[in-house]
Design an enzyme around this catalytic site. Sequence first.
Site, PDB file in Angstrom:
ATOM      1  N   THR A 223       4.720  -2.209  12.216  1.00 35.95           N
ATOM      2  CA  THR A 223       4.532  -3.262  11.220  1.00 35.95           C
ATOM      3  C   THR A 223       3.121  -3.832  11.266  1.00 35.95           C
ATOM      4  OG1 THR A 223       6.841  -3.838  11.613  1.00 35.95           O
ATOM      5  CG2 THR A 223       5.500  -5.454  10.441  1.00 35.95           C
ATOM      6  N   GLU A 224       2.436  -3.824  10.126  1.00 31.10           N
ATOM      7  CA  GLU A 224       1.086  -4.388   9.996  1.00 31.10           C
ATOM      8  C   GLU A 224       0.123  -3.835  11.058  1.00 31.10           C
ATOM      9  OE1 GLU A 224       0.626  -6.343   7.351  1.00 31.10           O
ATOM     10  OE2 GLU A 224       2.755  -6.486   6.871  1.00 31.10           O
ATOM     11  N   LEU A 225       0.359  -2.607  11.472  1.00 34.62           N
ATOM     12  CA  LEU A 225      -0.466  -1.920  12.490  1.00 34.62           C
ATOM     13  C   LEU A 225      -0.516  -2.671  13.820  1.00 34.62           C
ATOM     14  CD1 LEU A 225      -3.531  -0.403  10.580  1.00 34.62           C
ATOM     15  CD2 LEU A 225      -1.280   0.559  10.953  1.00 34.62           C
TER      16      LEU A 225
END
Lengths: 428, 461
Positions: free
Chosen positions: B145-147
């Site tokens: 998630t979101e890197l």
Amino acid sequence: MKVLMFGWEFPPHISGGLGTACYGLTKGLSKIPNLDVTFVVPKAFGDEENDAVHLVGANDISVLKRNFTIEGFMRELNLIQVGVKLIPYLDPEEYKKQMFIKQQEVTHAYETENIGKLEFSGKYGANLFQEISNYALVASVLGAELDFDIIHAHDWLTYPAGIAAKLVSGKPLVIHVHATDFDRSGGNVNPQVFQIEKQGMQLADKIITVSNLTRRIVIEKYEIDPNKVITVYNAVEPVVIKENLTTDKPFNEKIVTFLGRITMQKGPEYFVEVANKVLKRMDNVRFVMAGSGDMMNKMIARAAKLKIMDKFHFTGFLNGDDVFRMFYMSDVYVMPSISEPFGISPLEAMQSNVPVIISNQSGVAEILNHAIKVDFWDVNAMADAIYGILNYPALHTMFTKHGKIEVEGLKWETSALKVKEVYDMVYN
Amino acid sequence: MKTICMYFQIHQPFRLKRYRFFDIGNDHYYYNDYTNESLLRKMADTSYLPASKALKQAIVENKGKFKIALSISGTTLDQFELYAPEVLESFQDLAKTGCVEFLGETDSHSLVSLANKEEFAKQVKIHREKIKKYFNEEPTVFRNTELIYSDQIGNDVLEMGFEAMLTEGAKHILGWKSPDFLYCSAANPRLKLLLRNFKLSDDIAFKFSNKNWSEYPLTAEKYKYWLDQLDPKEENVNLFFDFEAMGGRQHASTGILNFIKHLPQVILHDNRYSFSTPSEIIKNQQPIAPVSMEYPISWADEERDITAWLGNDMQSEAFNKLYSLRELVNQCVDQKIQIDWKYLQNSDHFYYMSTKFFTGGSNPLHSNPFGSPYEAFINYMNILSDFSIRIQDAVNLKKYNDVDELRKILHEKDQLIAKYQGELSKSQLKKAKAVTKPKVEKKTNNKPDTKNSKEEVLSII
């Protein structure tokens, strides 16, 4: 630059937001170099200082001048007191009633000499507009005699004075709109008051409003050129909370507080309805309505009808330290105002680490981030916000952590500098 | 020889409806269907459909030399099924070209990697199965998630069987190093890391249509020229951004779709360049150095940290409250509870509680459906209150069900005993043989046992 300011009450006697704002602003202005303020206040009910110097008399109206040193001010303030019976938040209907009460009070409190003076002044009492024009009359004398560059008038009762001073001296006039009759009356404006307000706005060179909400009213309802109207937000004086006020709560329940004049403008009925909604869902909470006003009896009746009076309390008018004691006891402060040009009291609550819920119809909502904002009519949203703050501890932490810092950033010095910019626009 | 790795993230949360405290205990549906449907439809029409068409065209035109990677969150796949099945088809179509790699992630685009390892693995598994089901691919590269990435998360991901992870080429981590190489995790070098080149990515994703940008307008040729200016030793350029940038954030009228279609052609025209999927890169390249990230990073804001989701007290309280329910949720079999549990973990709910934008750090991508972070928090906590009541009820109900089960067994046993006793007395009547005696003992032994368990059960109740 010299400013002749027509304002309101001055310490130690401050009764409301308008006095607080005038005081804070003047204090802020006193810190700007080369800016002198001569402050003219109406002084209706005696208790003049003994060292006051009789300055001007016009039409038997007493005028007193003195040099005033107040803590926190960079220099002495010239204070001129004019003996007219004006107090803030007056409207013609209320005036008669107030006059009657106040005169009685004064009769008990002061010596013969003063009473004589008051009786003499009392002949104007029957008509508010007569008092306003008396004030204007004095203003025109002051305008001719004093040396100043700019006239600054606060709220409608002083606009005629400001206009008079402008006509006599030809100096630019700045009027400061703290409220309009649309806010006070909820739309049913008094045509005479409206006329005075509109005239003041038309003749002013610049208009300062305390929020964009008020700015819009000035532009839309009074049909004023938008370029003439500038918003300068109010600020709040830093407070030191006294030790003895921080007494412990006598009971374990949470307290939700409404604090202000119980008038239509402040939306007290929404607070009662919200209390009813919240009390249906949780038990360990009490609601307090602090203040007085013409809707108080109606509110008591409504709360009684809802059968919540065991959890809903009225304190009556609170003064000075009691206000902060009330804040100290509160877990949530609610301001459901229907039309609030600015609203300093939520800022005071935040200074005391109290989370605040304010209506979107208030000027202060334009500058606050760390507050919950709801529409005044949306009792569900308001109830939900109260429930949230009381039940989810992180919210309380957030507000105490960030709210106080945010309020501390609102300084009168900053507002004063913006006012100075307005002066510069009209100066020469 | 440089290879370009393009990867697009597709995520849509199930946004929550206005949920007042009056609703707690009364209303168990939490989602704003209207907003969810209309936003997804809008995105489908402006971005998902036209952009996937453009990408497919580029793949066909370049005879399979143009390759991309996609990661689609599970909640988005659910929304495609609900609101826009044709989008799902268009992505399946894209997958059939064989030039698209699907990446693994948590099913609900959650922050679970920061909360609980077991739950993390569970959600990744669900997502993996979904990708298998829809696209017939087995993800080998992971994109959190979101890197969001840290050494710890890297370890967990490696244990789940992934070979590599995508993350941000955060400057404060890399320092002088370039993101344009393959790296590996310092904690466990078996895990490869692909780092985002944020400058070149943001030039397309954020700046493309900005007329105040000194480089406006951006053309494929200009972009290729920038690539030429990179150090020739650098091996790969990782361009990671939201799929919605194509047609959504950058509207189609800005020419973004033509740019995306045209870019591969311009780049591939020069035989010093190629396109690769993440798994091809890890197959063909050797990691140049290890990278250590003690604290989680992400691709958000200037700080590239996780404070947009877990930066204030409200976010921490909501996060902790949510994951404190995990064990109880695991005891529930109710399908509805499991779905809500998943959707409530969407990282977006926490993003809406962020107070960072007060001080200027705003992300134009996620517009807050709530008036303020405070409202978002109150709303979420109200829903969580209802959710936890439901779980409690479900768990208690299950206990009662267990008791019923025991009662039934007791009842059966009682019947059995009665039957045996009947037989016993019969046989005793017939012939008083000693053989039956042990049998009798056995049966009578049974009885006190059941009585005991009965008492136990009663005490449980």
